[in-house]
Design an enzyme around this catalytic site. Structure first.
Site, PDB file in Angstrom:
ATOM      1  N   LYS A  71      -6.960   2.272   1.615  1.00 56.21           N
ATOM      2  CA  LYS A  71      -5.528   1.506   1.405  1.00 56.21           C
ATOM      3  C   LYS A  71      -4.614   2.519   0.497  1.00 56.21           C
ATOM      4  O   LYS A  71      -4.958   2.585  -0.610  1.00 56.21           O
ATOM      5  CB  LYS A  71      -6.145   0.237   0.659  1.00 56.21           C
ATOM      6  CG  LYS A  71      -6.728  -0.822   1.370  1.00 56.21           C
ATOM      7  CD  LYS A  71      -7.109  -1.915   0.271  1.00 56.21           C
ATOM      8  CE  LYS A  71      -7.840  -3.024   1.165  1.00 56.21           C
ATOM      9  NZ  LYS A  71      -8.422  -4.045   0.222  1.00 56.21           N
ATOM     10  N   ASP A 120     -14.714  -0.750  -0.613  1.00 58.68           N
ATOM     11  CA  ASP A 120     -13.072  -1.045  -0.611  1.00 58.68           C
ATOM     12  C   ASP A 120     -12.816  -1.160  -2.374  1.00 58.68           C
ATOM     13  O   ASP A 120     -12.378  -0.007  -2.876  1.00 58.68           O
ATOM     14  CB  ASP A 120     -12.767  -2.470  -0.033  1.00 58.68           C
ATOM     15  CG  ASP A 120     -11.480  -2.762  -0.347  1.00 58.68           C
ATOM     16  OD1 ASP A 120     -10.619  -1.962  -0.955  1.00 58.68           O
ATOM     17  OD2 ASP A 120     -11.058  -3.887  -0.162  1.00 58.68           O
ATOM     18  N   GLU A 164      -4.377 -13.569   5.617  1.00 61.14           N
ATOM     19  CA  GLU A 164      -4.303 -12.461   6.858  1.00 61.14           C
ATOM     20  C   GLU A 164      -4.508 -13.280   8.121  1.00 61.14           C
ATOM     21  O   GLU A 164      -4.768 -12.390   8.947  1.00 61.14           O
ATOM     22  CB  GLU A 164      -5.458 -11.533   6.542  1.00 61.14           C
ATOM     23  CG  GLU A 164      -5.366 -10.696   5.096  1.00 61.14           C
ATOM     24  CD  GLU A 164      -6.428  -9.729   5.123  1.00 61.14           C
ATOM     25  OE1 GLU A 164      -7.196  -9.567   5.919  1.00 61.14           O
ATOM     26  OE2 GLU A 164      -6.201  -8.913   4.302  1.00 61.14           O
TER      27      GLU A 164
HETATM   28  P1  PGA Z   1      -6.411  -7.371  -0.625  1.00 56.16           P
HETATM   29  O1  PGA Z   1      -7.796  -7.422   0.120  1.00 56.16           O
HETATM   30  O2  PGA Z   1      -5.953  -8.873  -0.798  1.00 56.16           O
HETATM   31  O3  PGA Z   1      -6.484  -6.800  -1.852  1.00 56.16           O
HETATM   32  O4  PGA Z   1      -5.238  -6.618   0.413  1.00 56.16           O
HETATM   33  C1  PGA Z   1      -8.192  -7.057   1.418  1.00 56.16           C
HETATM   34  C2  PGA Z   1      -9.618  -6.652   1.361  1.00 56.16           C
HETATM   35  O5  PGA Z   1     -10.284  -6.804   0.388  1.00 56.16           O
HETATM   36  O6  PGA Z   1     -10.118  -5.972   2.295  1.00 56.16           O
HETATM   37 ZN    ZN Z   2     -12.070  -5.766   1.131  1.00 56.06          ZN
END
Ligand code: PGA
Ligand code: ZN
Length: 421
Positions: A341, A316, A211
């Site tokens: 998400k 999350d 990221e």
């Molecule tokens: P991801 O993780 O790799 O599943 O997009 C992002 C997160 O845990 O916030």
């Molecule tokens: Zn996360």
């Protein structure tokens, strides 16, 4: 009322070079919407299923030709020429067509790409900004009138950085910034200070993780947090007052056999909670994401009580943007903030339900990207239309992240709205 004239789809590549899905939705009015969907790496077990081809000779099995084929075939066949009242009519049709609880037949990647492309086409048809259309999808009559406050990835570990340290992200929260413009400039200063520090302390150039966060070989989580505070000070800000920290512990990914493997002696849940409280005492952390594992339900309420409002208890992987899990967590007092998400659940309407449920319980909502992203910027509009809280997109590097920040800056320039939080 809108009618789909045609649906088309294409397999494209995300920020990790892995296939994902882009869809074009044309309405009979001539309005067109195009949308690409993201993909996670640090995924929750309860997420809707991203359909992958499974052919090991192509993209190590990660191809999306099946999902693309479903959009061009079965989904187009069912939806083209049908009157659609609104987003909810479309999303209900998609869910019914798939027919599985986790969207595993047609693929959540296929369904979400259609869901968002349709929303974009409808916004174009109505001649309104996408963020206002998203606001109306969230709650009819709702009008967006503020901007989300960015929380920006500074240091990465865990699944986004090869696991050099177990915890996943340390994020910068520019709490004193009055505008998105100021928030980005503040974050840039802290990020550059962190890059200088990384070079001096670890002899490492500013190589970045998935990221865009810096990922030097921290000795442990404390070093990661300590270096973040040092970077804030070095950039000339007062930690906690001007720039605070958010932490994504992503603890499901180092939880095994009922223990948290954080380095050193494995911790039981009570030990892990004490450890997290120690961090909250020593570092200016305002938000704690996935402090406990997604299956450690019994202990989440204890974590929330222990933190007692001193930082957000953000779910999350724990919640997976899933209304049933959020309802259970509200009833149990297990969290007070939702990381939203959209691709964890698979359609805009279901994600809106999650957001409404969380907000009705007085929770805070952070709209989040995934670690695998594309140059598409619809997430910034979604965060403006829905959140009133925070936007989590990754670091201040890499164009798949900056597409969203740049869109936020454009919305700010266009509207002059204040930032929330
Ligand atoms: P991801 O993780 O790799 O599943 O997009 C992002 C997160 O845990 O916030
Ligand atoms: Zn996360």
């Amino acid at each position: 009322m809108s009618m789909i004239h045609s649906l088309d789809a294409l397999e494209i590549l995300d920020s990790r070079g892995r296939p994902t899905v882009r869809t074009t939705c044309a309405l009979t009015s001539g309005a067109v919407g195009i949308a690409s969907v993201p993909s996670g790496a640090s995924t929750g077990a309860a997420e809707a299923l991203e359909l992958r081809d499974g052919d090991p000779s192509r993209y190590r099995g990660l191809g999306c030709r099946k999902a693309v084929g479903h959009i061009r075939g079965e989904i187009a066949h069912a939806l083209v020429g049908v009157e659609m009242n609104n987003q909810s009519t479309l999303d209900r049709a998609l869910i019914a067509l798939d027919g599985t609880p986790n969207k595993s037949r047609l693929g959540a990647n296929a369904l979400l790409a259609v869901s968002v492309a349709f929303a974009r086409a409808q916004a174009a048809e109505q001649g309104i900004p996408l963020y206002q259309h998203f606001a109306a999808i969230h709650t009819p009559g709702r009008k967006a009138d503020s901007l989300p406050r960015p929380t920006i990835n500074l240091f990465s570990g865990g699944k986004h950085a090869g696991g050099q340290v177990p915890i996943q992200d340390v994020l910068v929260v520019p709490v004193a910034a009055q505008t998105a413009d100021e928030a980005m400039a503040t974050t840039y200063a802290v990020y550059q200070a962190a890059a200088d520090l990384t070079l001096e302390k670890y002899g490492m150039r500013a190589l970045t993780a998935d990221e865009g966060g810096l990922a030097p070989p921290f000795a442990d989580a404390e070093a990661m947090l300590g270096d973040a505070v040092a970077a804030i000070e070095r950039a000339g800000y007062v930690p906690g007052q001007e720039v605070a920290l958010a932490l994504d512990v992503a603890s499901s990914h180092f939880y095994a056999d009922g223990r948290y493997h954080l380095g050193g002696e494995p911790l039981d849940s009570a030990g892990m909670i004490r450890h997290l409280l120690g961090w909250l005492e020593r570092y200016p952390i305002v938000s704690l994401e996935d402090g406990l594992a997604e299956e450690d339900w019994a202990n989440w309420p204890k974590l929330r009580q222990a933190i007692d409002g001193h930082a957000l208890v953000l779910g999350d992987d724990f919640l997976c943007t899933n209304p049933a899990r959020i309802r259970r967590a509200i009833d149990a007092g297990a969290a007070d903030a939702l990381l939203l998400k959209v691709n964890q659940i698979g359609t805009l309407s279901e994600a809106a339900e999650s957001s409404r449920m969380a907000q009705a319980a007085g929770w805070h909502v952070t709209v989040s990207a995934r670690s695998g992203e594309t140059e598409d910027d619809w997430l910034a509009d979604l965060a403006v239309g829905w959140s009133g809280g925070h936007l989590k997109v990754g670091s201040i590097t890499q164009s798949e992240r900056l597409a969203k920040y740049n869109r936020l800056l454009a919305i700010e320039a266009e509207t002059g709205w204040k930032m929330a939080g």
